[in-house]
Design a protein around this motif. Structure first.
Motif, PDB file in Angstrom:
ATOM      1  N   GLY A 265      41.555  86.956   1.219  1.00  0.00           N
ATOM      2  CA  GLY A 265      40.882  86.790   2.497  1.00  0.00           C
ATOM      3  C   GLY A 265      40.181  88.038   2.978  1.00  0.00           C
TER       4      GLY A 265
ATOM      5  N   LYS B 121      33.659  74.302  -4.043  1.00  0.00           N
ATOM      6  CA  LYS B 121      35.110  74.181  -3.981  1.00  0.00           C
ATOM      7  C   LYS B 121      35.678  74.959  -2.795  1.00  0.00           C
ATOM      8  CE  LYS B 121      39.332  74.401  -6.741  1.00  0.00           C
ATOM      9  NZ  LYS B 121      40.018  74.881  -7.951  1.00  0.00           N
ATOM     10  N   ALA B 122      34.791  75.602  -2.026  1.00  0.00           N
ATOM     11  CA  ALA B 122      35.175  76.412  -0.869  1.00  0.00           C
ATOM     12  C   ALA B 122      36.009  77.621  -1.273  1.00  0.00           C
ATOM     13  CB  ALA B 122      35.919  75.573   0.176  1.00  0.00           C
ATOM     14  N   ILE B 123      35.782  78.120  -2.502  1.00  0.00           N
ATOM     15  CA  ILE B 123      36.455  79.329  -2.959  1.00  0.00           C
ATOM     16  C   ILE B 123      35.751  80.566  -2.411  1.00  0.00           C
ATOM     17  CG2 ILE B 123      36.994  80.705  -5.009  1.00  0.00           C
ATOM     18  CD1 ILE B 123      38.800  78.322  -4.629  1.00  0.00           C
ATOM     19  N   TRP B 124      34.435  80.496  -2.316  1.00  0.00           N
ATOM     20  CA  TRP B 124      33.666  81.646  -1.878  1.00  0.00           C
ATOM     21  C   TRP B 124      32.332  81.173  -1.321  1.00  0.00           C
ATOM     22  CZ3 TRP B 124      34.672  86.112  -0.263  1.00  0.00           C
ATOM     23  CH2 TRP B 124      33.728  87.152  -0.259  1.00  0.00           C
TER      24      TRP B 124
ATOM     25  N   GLU C 294      40.923  79.955  -8.448  1.00  0.00           N
ATOM     26  CA  GLU C 294      41.964  80.188  -7.455  1.00  0.00           C
ATOM     27  C   GLU C 294      41.358  80.802  -6.204  1.00  0.00           C
ATOM     28  OE1 GLU C 294      44.868  82.633  -9.319  1.00  0.00           O
ATOM     29  OE2 GLU C 294      45.573  81.057 -10.691  1.00  0.00           O
ATOM     30  N   SER C 295      42.086  80.741  -5.117  1.00  0.00           N
ATOM     31  CA  SER C 295      41.605  81.278  -3.853  1.00  0.00           C
ATOM     32  C   SER C 295      41.338  82.777  -3.968  1.00  0.00           C
ATOM     33  CB  SER C 295      42.614  81.015  -2.743  1.00  0.00           C
ATOM     34  OG  SER C 295      42.789  79.630  -2.538  1.00  0.00           O
ATOM     35  N   ARG C 296      40.328  83.225  -3.253  1.00  0.00           N
ATOM     36  CA  ARG C 296      39.994  84.634  -3.230  1.00  0.00           C
ATOM     37  C   ARG C 296      40.766  85.337  -2.118  1.00  0.00           C
ATOM     38  NH1 ARG C 296      37.553  86.405  -7.586  1.00  0.00           N
ATOM     39  NH2 ARG C 296      36.623  88.078  -6.348  1.00  0.00           N
TER      40      ARG C 296
ATOM     41  N   SER D   9      31.670  77.448  -7.249  1.00  0.00           N
ATOM     42  CA  SER D   9      32.794  77.958  -6.460  1.00  0.00           C
ATOM     43  C   SER D   9      32.602  77.710  -4.974  1.00  0.00           C
ATOM     44  CB  SER D   9      32.983  79.452  -6.718  1.00  0.00           C
ATOM     45  OG  SER D   9      31.862  80.197  -6.255  1.00  0.00           O
ATOM     46  N   THR D  10      31.366  77.716  -4.527  1.00  0.00           N
ATOM     47  CA  THR D  10      31.117  77.451  -3.109  1.00  0.00           C
ATOM     48  C   THR D  10      31.441  76.002  -2.764  1.00  0.00           C
ATOM     49  OG1 THR D  10      29.432  79.163  -2.955  1.00  0.00           O
ATOM     50  CG2 THR D  10      29.358  77.436  -1.303  1.00  0.00           C
TER      51      THR D  10
END
Length: 356
Positions: free
Chosen positions: A327, A106-109, A323-325, A103-104
């Protein structure tokens, strides 16, 4: 770049009684399965970045034996791993949810969606050498808490040869030696600090040689030999677990790909250099061992490769589905208890982003 020596330095660590026996056929096959899975996911992740599925990735091609061998020596019921951004192979070996790990990328978290406390695998970070200090702090906490009848929990701090030139690493090793903290500094010397070869940025000939200055034992091993890595890491962990203090393990390997997917290694080395300095492929090398010992055949390797591809495809599907987390989560894990400054920043963010 000339081939680097693999001689042991301060090789004073005896094998532990628990780990002295050589791995049996089933364990040897497990090691190869893990090597194959790690290799397939790593090459797949590079392809995902090229396809636009993830924005960036730090490949570990060529370092599979170093990471899988070290990972197999970890007791996740009491030890704790402190990775860099390139320890995907260690994470896989320890059984992390690889979708949550990726996930990192993918820049999700930041740091991964997995639970560090449950997995005993700290959030990975891009601060070079930063996690090494965290490992020493955690390991010193184990000595303060007192050892169980089976010994201390051990912190495994992963770093590269480039990171060994950082001041943070000096501080970490110095304090670890003074405090006799149960920590293993596992150095993957892959030949390059991004574009700078090791011999141009590591004084003293090796990272392992520096351990003597801190009064620590060190092992300098062939990092492309998964059995040698497993044995050395087990010995180092046993030493630290017994309360005898920290150990440096320098695994001599080679980064066969780029530093990251934004790097072009052709700017600082040639394909001929890679072939000469890279040595024998870790997977091909271990495959030969299994064949020679008669513990695996062509059918085993074919099934292993097919299963590795299937698993990589499953992980890809999971990464695509991420999916995006929210903010607002960026404010939740900064401190155990919020501060006035952090609260003001959160309120400002909500006004500007959520209009509340």
């Amino acid at each position: 770049m000339a081939p680097r020596a693999l001689a042991a330095t301060l090789d004073t660590l005896p094998p532990s009684q628990a780990d002295a026996a050589a791995p049996g056929p089933a364990r040897l096959r497990d090691l190869y399965r893990m090597l194959a899975n790690v290799r397939q996911l790593d090459t797949s992740a590079v392809a995902w970045q090229r396809q636009g599925l993830i924005p960036g990735y730090a490949p570990m091609l060529g370092q599979e034996a170093a990471q899988v061998g070290a990972g197999f020596a970890v007791d996740t019921t009491r030890d704790f791993v402190f990775p860099t951004y390139r320890e995907m192979g260690v994470a896989y070996t320890l059984g992390l949810n690889m979708v949550e790990y990726m996930s990192t990328h993918k820049a999700i978290w930041h740091g991964g969606l997995y639970d560090p406390v449950a997995s005993h695998f700290a959030p990975f970070q891009a601060v070079v050498g930063g996690s090494v200090l965290h490992a020493v702090g955690w390991a010193h906490g184990q000595t303060l808490n007192g050892a169980s009848p089976d010994g201390l929990g051990v912190g495994l701090a992963f770093l590269g040869d480039g990171a060994s030139s950082q001041g943070d690493v000096h501080e970490a090793m110095n304090f670890a030696a003074i405090l006799k903290a149960p920590v293993v500094f596992f150095v993957q010397n892959n030949g390059w600090a991004i574009s700078v070869p090791t011999e141009q940025q590591v004084a003293g000939g090796s990272v392992a040689a520096r351990a003597a200055g801190y009064g620590m034992p060190a092992l300098r091993i062939d990092g492309n030999d998964v059995l040698a890595v497993l044995d050395a890491t087990q010995r180092a962990v046993a030493h630290a677990r017994a309360g005898l203090g920290p150990v440096v393990v320098e695994a001599m390997t080679y980064r066969r790909g780029p530093h990251s997917t934004s790097d072009d290694p052709g700017r600082y080395r040639t394909l001929d250099d890679e072939k000469i300095d890279g040595g024998e492929d870790p997977l091909r090398r271990f495959r030969s061992v299994l064949v020679e010992q008669g513990v695996a055949d062509a059918a085993f390797f074919d099934k292993t490769d097919a299963d590795a591809q299937t698993r990589a495809d499953e992980i890809r599907d999971g990464v695509v589905a991420l999916e995006s987390r929210p903010g607002s989560e960026m404010f939740n894990f900064v401190f155990q208890e919020s501060t006035p400054t952090l609260g003001a920043q959160e309120r400002q963010w909500r006004e500007e982003s959520e209009h509340v």
